[in-house]
Design an enzyme around this catalytic site. Structure first.
Site: not given
Ligand SMILES: *Cc1c(COP(=O)(O)O)cnc(C)c1O
Length: 558
Positions: A406, A292-293, A298, A101, A402
């Site tokens: 979304k 995101k984290r 990032k 990952h 991901t």
């Molecule tokens: C989808 C999701 C992530 C992943 O987000 P990325 O932008 O792909 O890093 C992280 N935390 C939560 C709570 C999510 O729903």
């Protein structure tokens, strides 16, 4: 209570005690899972025939964290059920697959053999034997001894280290990355030696997200409109059907309904944010989200530097009031407890929010919010209300992402780099419906090779210089020039993820974004085409890929 979760369940791993606890946790879950699998699939059998194990069970190693399961299954088969080494190895090898990952080398776990030996001496013995067998096998496949040395699962020397990703790659049948670009980079860079020798093991499964949670539950208004447009709700379990919306993007009446859904979601989010956080979000501004984290790769830094630059431009009167597009920037992020630079970035974003939101000169033009405790519940409220989402990692660092999926499925436009699944999203929704900017993987590599000097970018772009100088000068720390010194020093002297190098391109594309946003019907049309062409990013499709290519079984009932 939340603090205790980080202290006990997900401890900081920067200390030896923290590291040991992590390994104990990994082993605990893995050992329990293996015992459970035997209990469930061989109920009541005292001497089960575990040679049938791989035909019943498959462990999909989700990153390197459960890789200790490979020596654990070997231990169970040999020590508890009396199988010989070769039989145990054959069962184990067929029972495991590995999903990688990441592309960041520091995220591929490497455990000191000493630590494993202290906690799990029998497992270290088995790992060493696997390594011996592996090195011998490599000797029959290549005469390149330097390569064999690089590939060792247990390194040679004083303080041997165990490479969990290598153990997973050798110990299982399939290895996959989580987006097309990521799987390619795994083969070409991260696990290159392994793909040379074990090319057949490597494959790709692009990630997906579940449409039940992320569209139906999160966005009931959009769900109803999709069902109206398609004349059925079967799209919820067959997301490719969203393509049926493509012709409706030409229908202005439908596009207006789609825009009305987004507006209603923005009002609902504004109410939610007032109730839960006491934020005053104006739903008539562009909602621009980065959730995101918190991680340097990032590049939340890139976003906050651009916000600071916009703030400076509005405040100085450089942009006339008529040219300002009112924007609400929402950040959501958590950081690992021991990650100092990430914590400082969170502090900076919160202080920028405090200064900007309390400045009467920019009121109604720019606002910044950082809802605390970012989690999936907040995501379900914010994503359907977002106009523009940020997927701005340095090219070659985000495995898939991901969040990007979304947002596309909820009718946001994306500003992003050619990284992770952004590449495939852009291919599917169309280049004209995606705001692409920044360096490519090849350009990033070339710049590393040439020698990257962030200061030259700081000197070259006055917008960037001004933003960095404001942080350094104490604008967001009540005059304290020391607070952000570690961030500023990193930006100007190291900037490993090339935030400064991509800043100008990022600022330049904002013009394009704002021009389109001033044409609401055209913006919504493009956002609708994002929804219509993102059906591929369903987790149902991803699971079908695993069923077909990795688990080699059909879906249930076939
Ligand atoms: C989808 C999701 C992530 C992943 O987000 P990325 O932008 O792909 O890093 C992280 N935390 C939560 C709570 C999510 O729903």
């Amino acid at each position: 209570a939340a603090e205790n979760i980080s202290k006990i369940l997900y401890p900081e791993d920067s200390t030896p005690q923290g590291k040991a606890l992590r390994l104990e946790q990994q082993y605990f879950f893995v050992a329990a899972s293996i015992q459970d699998a035997i209990r469930v699939f061989y109920p009541g059998e005292e001497n089960p025939d575990l040679t049938t194990f791989p035909s019943k069970i498959c462990f999909q190693l989700n990153d390197t964290h459960p890789v200790i399961g490979i020596p654990e299954l070997m231990r169970v088969l040999i020590d508890e059920y009396g199988y010989d080494w070769d039989t145990a190895w054959s069962i184990t090898n067929k029972s495991f697959n590995y999903t990688c990952h990441t592309l960041l080398p520091e995220a591929l776990e490497v455990w000191p053999a000493k630590l494993i030996g202290e906690l799990l001496p029998r497992h270290l013995e088995i790992i060493n034997k696997i390594n011996e067998q592996f090195v011998a096998e490599l000797g029959t496949k290549t005469s390149d001894s330097a390569k064999i040395d690089r590939m060792r699962i247990v390194t040679d020397g004083e303080d041997p280290q165990v490479h969990m990703a290598y153990l997973a790659t050798y110990g299982g049948s399939h290895v996959n990355g989580v987006a097309a670009l990521h799987s390619q980079l795994l083969k070409d860079v991260t696990l290159r030696d392994f793909s040379d020798v074990y090319g057949d093991k490597f494959t790709n499964v692009t990630n997906g997200v579940t449409p039940r949670r992320f569209i139906r539950i999160a966005n009931p208004r959009l769900s109803a409109l999709i069902t109206e447009g398609l004349g059925t709700d079967r799209w919820l379990s067959d997301l490719d059907m969203l393509e049926g919306l493509v012709p409706l993007a030409k229908d202005d009446e439908f596009v207006k309904k789609f825009a009305a859904v987004k507006q209603a979601n923005k009002v609902a989010f504004s109410n939610y944010a007032k109730r839960e956080y006491d934020f005053d979000i104006d739903p008539n501004t562009m909602v621009n989200s980065m959730i995101k984290r918190l991680h340097e790769y990032k590049r939340q830094s890139l976003k906050i530097l651009s916000v600071i630059s916009q703030y400076a431009d509005i405040k100085s009167g450089k942009v006339s009031a008529d040219d300002i597009l009112p924007r609400t920037v929402v950040f959501g992020a958590k950081a690992a407890p021991g990650y100092k630079m990430a914590k400082l970035t969170i502090q900076l974003i919160n202080n920028v929010a405090r200064v900007v939101n309390n400045d009467p000169d920019v009121k109604g033009k720019l606002a910044v919010y950082y809802p605390w405790n970012y989690n999936i519940r907040l995501a379900q409220h914010l994503i359907p209300a977002t106009d523009l989402d940020e997927q701005i990692s340095q090219a070659g660092k985000e495995a898939s992402g991901t969040g990007n999926m979304k947002f596309a499925l909820n009718g946001a436009m994306t500003v992003g780099t050619l990284d992770g699944a952004n590449v495939e999203i852009r291919e599917r929704v169309g280049a004209e419906n995606f705001f692409l900017f920044g360096m490519t993987v090849d350009e990033v590599e070339a710049l590393y090779a040439k020698g990257y000097e962030p200061k030259s970018y700081y000197e070259a772009d006055p917008r960037l210089k001004q933003a960095v100088d404001m942080v350094a000068g104490g604008t967001f720390s009540e005059g304290d020039k020391g607070l952000y010194e570690p961030l500023v020093t990193d930006w100007l002297n190291k900037d490993y993820f090339m935030t400064l190098a991509d800043f100008s391109a990022y600022m330049d594309i904002q013009g394009e974004i704002e021009t389109l946003y001033r044409e609401p019907l055209e913006w919504s049309r493009k956002a609708l085409l994002n929804v219509a062409n993102s059906g591929f990013f369903s987790s149902d499709r991803a699971i079908d890929d695993y069923l077909r290519d990795i688990w080699e079984t059909g879906p249930l009932g076939e």
